[in-house]
Each structure stands twice: as C-alpha cells, then as structure tokens.
Motif scaffolding. Structure first.
Motif, mmCIF file in Angstrom:
data_model
loop_
_atom_site.group_PDB
_atom_site.id
_atom_site.type_symbol
_atom_site.label_atom_id
_atom_site.label_comp_id
_atom_site.label_asym_id
_atom_site.label_seq_id
_atom_site.Cartn_x
_atom_site.Cartn_y
_atom_site.Cartn_z
ATOM 1 N N LEU A 137 0.828 -1.194 0.123
ATOM 2 C CA LEU A 137 0.118 0.012 0.128
ATOM 3 C C LEU A 137 0.859 1.226 -0.094
ATOM 4 O O LEU A 137 0.590 2.285 -0.632
ATOM 5 C CB LEU A 137 -0.843 0.105 1.063
ATOM 6 N N LYS A 138 2.014 1.131 0.619
ATOM 7 C CA LYS A 138 2.709 2.322 0.734
ATOM 8 C C LYS A 138 3.237 2.572 -0.701
ATOM 9 O O LYS A 138 3.435 3.905 -0.987
ATOM 10 C CB LYS A 138 3.972 2.253 1.591
ATOM 11 N N ILE A 153 2.971 10.780 8.459
ATOM 12 C CA ILE A 153 2.222 11.515 9.780
ATOM 13 C C ILE A 153 0.894 10.965 10.053
ATOM 14 O O ILE A 153 0.384 10.845 10.887
ATOM 15 C CB ILE A 153 2.137 13.030 9.151
ATOM 16 N N ALA A 154 0.254 10.739 8.649
ATOM 17 C CA ALA A 154 -1.135 10.158 8.613
ATOM 18 C C ALA A 154 -0.965 8.701 9.299
ATOM 19 O O ALA A 154 -2.003 8.480 10.316
ATOM 20 C CB ALA A 154 -1.531 9.930 7.099
ATOM 21 N N ASN A 155 0.020 7.974 9.196
ATOM 22 C CA ASN A 155 0.001 6.691 9.897
ATOM 23 C C ASN A 155 0.277 6.842 11.539
ATOM 24 O O ASN A 155 -0.314 6.046 12.126
ATOM 25 C CB ASN A 155 1.122 5.793 9.427
ATOM 26 N N SER A 156 1.020 7.593 11.595
ATOM 27 C CA SER A 156 1.251 8.086 13.165
ATOM 28 C C SER A 156 0.001 8.569 13.902
ATOM 29 O O SER A 156 -0.254 8.305 14.893
ATOM 30 C CB SER A 156 2.318 9.037 13.347
ATOM 31 N N VAL A 157 -0.810 9.533 13.286
ATOM 32 C CA VAL A 157 -1.858 10.133 13.842
ATOM 33 C C VAL A 157 -2.849 8.880 13.898
ATOM 34 O O VAL A 157 -3.756 8.698 15.132
ATOM 35 C CB VAL A 157 -2.464 11.196 12.985
ATOM 36 N N VAL A 158 -3.303 8.097 13.082
ATOM 37 C CA VAL A 158 -4.240 7.114 12.967
ATOM 38 C C VAL A 158 -3.650 6.093 14.245
ATOM 39 O O VAL A 158 -4.713 5.663 15.022
ATOM 40 C CB VAL A 158 -4.307 6.338 11.609
ATOM 41 N N ASP A 159 -2.469 5.800 14.323
ATOM 42 C CA ASP A 159 -2.112 5.003 15.309
ATOM 43 C C ASP A 159 -2.255 5.461 16.887
ATOM 44 O O ASP A 159 -2.712 4.881 17.812
ATOM 45 C CB ASP A 159 -0.627 4.572 15.133
#
Length: 178
Positions: A137-138, A153-159
């Motif tokens: 996906l990346k 940043i999007a992955n970190s915020v979702v985590d």
C-alpha cells in the motif's frame, strides 16, 4: 437439611450425616459448609466424641456446624426437648495492615488486567502494518503522489488515535470505580 427453625435430635443428626455420605458418594455435596464425624455416640453415658470439619470459606459455617452438633446433645443431656441453640457470628474488624494488604492485592490485580488489556492495543496497529506490507500500500500511495512525510504523519496520527480511545476509556473507568 438443617435449618435454625427445625428441632434437631441425635437421630436427625445421624440421618443428616448418613445422607451427606450417600449424596457425596453420588457426586453431589450437600454438606459443603461442613460436616460432623461422630466417633463415639453413647447417650446413656452422656459420651459424645465428634470431629467437626468446617469449610472456612464461609464465615458462618463454623458457628452453624457447632450449633448443629451441640443442640441435640444439650437437649438429651438436659432432658429439655424445647431447647434451641442460637448462634451469632460477629467477626472482628479488619486491622489496618489487613486492609492495606487487601487494597494492594486488588490494585495489583487491576494493574495486571490493565497491562494485559493495553498490551492488545498494538496488535491492532501491527495488523495494519503487516497487511500494508503484504499489499504494498505504501508503494501504491507513493505512485499516486502522496509524499513520504504525509504518509508517515497520517499513519502516526491514526495509530495514536487508535491507542487514545481505549486509554481514555480505561482511565475514565479507573476514576469512575476508584
């Protein structure tokens, strides 16, 4: 079997003991709070030798079983068929040390439950990372024009949001139930 309203006699005590033995042999335990083993039973000589087995997980069992044993014996000894043995159980209050030990034990148990529960939160994050690795996906997002910084940043915020909700609920429940 025995209640505080029923009048007990030596024969009823013996029949109760026999019934306990029979029921226990069948796999049912009616005398789970205690039992009485009559080693010597001689009403003429007023000789009674009994062993009382008490399940100490019930705080009322010790008094009830002893009252159950003494009532028929005292009736026979005093020749008074109306004699009733009443018992009361008033345990002493817990000491400060026992209360603090109990609180520490409860706190440890709650902490262990929370540690196990919060250890499962990263499993939700890891599942996404593994699936992302399998499906590339990346790589697909990089080809589509997403910058590497925006992706991370999007992955970190979702985590963080995935972890924040269970943590907030857990902390809220801790405060709600002290």
């Amino acid at each position: 079997f025995f209640s505080s309203r029923r009048r007990h006699t030596i024969s009823s005590l013996v029949s109760w003991a026999r019934r306990c033995v029979q029921e226990t042999a069948r796999g049912v335990s009616p005398c789970r709070y205690g039992s009485i083993f009559l080693r010597t039973l001689n009403p003429q000589m007023h000789k009674y030798d009994a062993v009382v087995f008490v399940n100490i997980s019930s705080q009322d069992a010790s008094g009830a079983i002893v009252a159950l044993l003494t009532e028929p014996i005292l009736r026979l000894a005093t020749n008074n068929s109306n004699l009733v043995v009443n018992y009361a159980n008033a345990p002493l209050p817990l000491t400060y040390e026992a209360m603090s030990r109990e609180k520490a034990t409860k706190g440890t148990m709650i902490a262990n439950a929370l540690v196990v529960a919060f250890a499962l939160i990263p499993a939700g994050v890891i599942c996404f990372v593994v699936r992302e690795r399998e499906d590339n996906l990346k790589h697909q997002q990089m080809i589509s024009g997403v910058s590497l910084l925006a992706y991370w940043i999007a992955n970190s915020v979702v985590d963080i949001l995935k972890s924040l909700v269970p943590c907030a609920v857990g902390i809220g429940l801790i405060y709600a139930f002290s």
